[in-house]
Scaffold this active site. Structure first.
Site, PDB file in Angstrom:
ATOM      1  CG  HIS A  49      -1.869   0.964   1.575  1.00 33.75           C
ATOM      2  ND1 HIS A  49      -1.519   2.249   1.816  1.00 33.75           N
ATOM      3  CD2 HIS A  49      -3.120   0.924   1.260  1.00 33.75           C
ATOM      4  CE1 HIS A  49      -2.777   2.907   1.968  1.00 33.75           C
ATOM      5  NE2 HIS A  49      -3.574   2.362   1.499  1.00 33.75           N
TER       6      HIS A  49
ATOM      7  CG  ASP B  55       0.966  -2.499   6.383  1.00 34.19           C
ATOM      8  OD1 ASP B  55       0.103  -2.427   7.009  1.00 34.19           O
ATOM      9  OD2 ASP B  55       0.603  -1.947   5.003  1.00 34.19           O
TER      10      ASP B  55
ATOM     11  CD  GLN C 118      -6.419  -4.769   3.919  1.00 34.23           C
ATOM     12  OE1 GLN C 118      -7.443  -5.596   4.080  1.00 34.23           O
ATOM     13  NE2 GLN C 118      -6.633  -3.544   3.596  1.00 34.23           N
TER      14      GLN C 118
ATOM     15  CE  LYS D   3      -6.631  -0.428   6.393  1.00 37.92           C
ATOM     16  NZ  LYS D   3      -7.631  -0.179   5.510  1.00 37.92           N
TER      17      LYS D   3
ATOM     18  CB  CYS E 295      -3.662   3.520  -1.427  1.00 43.93           C
ATOM     19  SG  CYS E 295      -4.795   4.776  -1.107  1.00 43.93           S
TER      20      CYS E 295
HETATM   21  C1  LIG Z   1      -2.006  -2.990   3.562  1.00 44.47           C
HETATM   22  C2  LIG Z   1      -2.637  -1.461   3.906  1.00 44.47           C
HETATM   23  N1  LIG Z   1      -1.285  -0.894   4.718  1.00 44.47           N
HETATM   24  C3  LIG Z   1      -1.770   0.320   5.186  1.00 44.47           C
HETATM   25  C4  LIG Z   1      -2.926   1.085   5.122  1.00 44.47           C
HETATM   26  C5  LIG Z   1      -3.386   2.187   5.572  1.00 44.47           C
HETATM   27  O1  LIG Z   1      -3.954   2.387   6.680  1.00 44.47           O
HETATM   28  P1  LIG Z   1      -4.543   3.704   7.230  1.00 44.47           P
HETATM   29  O2  LIG Z   1      -5.218   4.653   6.091  1.00 44.47           O
HETATM   30  O3  LIG Z   1      -5.631   3.409   8.235  1.00 44.47           O
HETATM   31  O4  LIG Z   1      -3.483   4.206   7.817  1.00 44.47           O
HETATM   32  C6  LIG Z   1      -3.946   0.054   4.432  1.00 44.47           C
HETATM   33  C7  LIG Z   1      -5.286   0.969   4.121  1.00 44.47           C
HETATM   34  O5  LIG Z   1      -6.014   0.378   3.375  1.00 44.47           O
HETATM   35  C8  LIG Z   1      -3.586  -1.161   3.792  1.00 44.47           C
HETATM   36  O6  LIG Z   1      -4.753  -1.603   3.280  1.00 44.47           O
END
Ligand SMILES: Cc1ncc(COP(=O)(O)O)c(C=O)c1O
Length: 417
Positions: free
Chosen positions: A132, A209, A212, A235, A373
């Protein structure tokens, strides 16, 4: 636990689970809401909503600063939540849990607060093509500022991470590897454990990270031995605006705060300031204590249902969804024949993802279209926009059937034009 066991248990629990999520009991455009946008944000169960309500109605006061009863209640509830988070991810010491604004905030803190101090010309940071933007852009920009090399490990043709390419890049010059546990585009489960073992052979720390992956309960930091772990509350059935950064103590101890202010200091003089210990040193200002308290309640809720059951049921839904979508004419499931969890993305020949998502919304089906993203990943897949379906454990196979039927209808309608 096999699929049948899970299904039986989930069938019994499903009615109760659905009752826990009042938002799901509504009609959108005269159709029952089918919410398959959990990759973006999950819904909050009653117990979290009630917890937030109770907090604001009975206990609300700023944390850590007051000796009065409400402040003590708020502080205790927030610190209890810290313990709950620690327990949920298998961390022995709650002081290694930093509350942040979300995964993006956590990852930026690791990039600029921890890694940037070691980054310079001749050193590298490694991410993958599956990331992401939140786990891509901070590293890229930190590398740009410091002169370090920014290395992106590609996805292979078959949809898997090119682990040999990672092996070729790994050496003592690597400052950090940062990798997602599950792709938010294809649902691909990455071999995080293997990546960590390989990186640790060179004493290279690994940041995971877990955005998900966290609600499946398998992100156990003790077992994984990761150095950092980041995720967002929204999430994982918790509120938005709260996130978590876990770090090994020795890593957090050398992390520079990105924000300075109240709550993180020891002695403030005119010339200089000394700072308190973690986690408070990295939580400048009033933290989002209601968010932390709500997140703690959400994690309790997930534990009560059972994270193994959640993981198994979401896998069952993901496989059913993949099967149902891949058998449709003109529809292509992305990511190859790899292990996927809770996310399936598709493209439909000749139909723009935006149009498909708009038509699905007319039937009350909430999905997401766009680049999610993850532009580098989409470029590799060869698209600039795809349709993403992301089920959570409160979804049902009946809903997948409805999605399949509606897709067929929409495709046949649009193909006539
Ligand atoms: C894999 C992953 N990393 C990071 C993020 C970023 O999360 P946030 O927007 O809650 O900071 C997301 C959000 O969709 C994500 O799917």
């Amino acid at each position: 636990m096999d699929g049948k066991d899970i299904e039986g248990r989930v069938d019994r629990m499903q009615a109760q689970i659905r009752n826990d999520f009042p938002i799901l009991e509504q009609k959108i455009n005269n159709n029952p809401l089918i919410y398959f946008d959990n990759g973006a944000t999950t819904q909050m169960p009653n117990c979290v909503l009630e917890c937030l309500n109770r907090h604001y109605m009975q206990d609300n006061a700023n944390v850590h600063r007051g000796i009065h009863t409400l402040s003590e209640r708020s502080t205790c509830a927030m610190e209890d939540a810290r313990k709950t988070v620690a327990d949920f991810i298998g961390c022995d010491d709650p002081m290694q849990i930093i509350f942040t604004r979300g995964a993006t905030d956590s990852l930026n803190q690791v990039a600029f607060g921890y890694a940037a101090q070691y980054m310079q010309k001749g050193r590298k940071v490694i991410v993958t093509e599956f990331e992401h933007h939140s786990n891509f852009v901070p590293w890229q920009q930190a590398a740009k500022r410091t002169g370090a090399e920014f290395v992106v490990i590609p996805m292979r043709e078959d949809g898997r991470l090119d682990i040999e390419a990672l092996e070729r890049e790994l050496d003592e010059s690597v400052v950090i590897v940062s990798v997602t546990a599950i792709s938010n585009v294809t649902g691909t489960v990455l071999p995080v454990r293997e990546i960590i073992q390989k990186a640790h052979q060179y004493n290279v720390p690994v940041c995971v990270d877990a955005s998900q992956a966290i609600r499946h309960g398998q992100m156990n930091v003790r077992e994984l031995d990761c150095d950092f772990l980041a995720f967002s509350g929204h999430k994982t059935m918790g509120p938005a605006g709260i996130g978590v950064l876990y770090g090994k103590k020795e890593r957090l101890d050398v992390m520079e705060p990105l924000w300075y202010g109240g709550g993180m200091v020891d002695v403030v003089g005119n010339e200089d300031t000394s700072f308190t210990t973690i986690p408070y040193r990295l939580e400048a200002g009033t933290p989002n204590y209601p968010g932390a308290i709500g997140l703690g309640q959400a994690l309790h809720y997930l534990q009560e249902i059972g994270t193994k059951e959640i993981a198994a049921w979401e896998k069952e839904l993901t496989d059913t969804l993949e099967q149902r979508l891949s058998e449709q004419k003109y529809v292509h499931v992305l990511g190859g024949n790899v292990e996927k969890q809770s996310v399936i993305s598709v493209v439909v020949d000749g139909i723009h993802p935006y149009d498909m998502a708009s038509f699905l919304n007319k039937y009350g089906i909430a999905v997401r279209s766009g680049n999610h993203c993850a532009q580098p990943m989409l470029r590799r897949l060869g698209y600039d926009s795809v349709i993403r379906f992301s089920p959570a454990f409160y979804n049902t196979k009946e809903e997948i059937e409805v999605i399949g039927d509606r897709m067929e209808k929409i495709i046949s309608f649009l193909k006539k034009w």
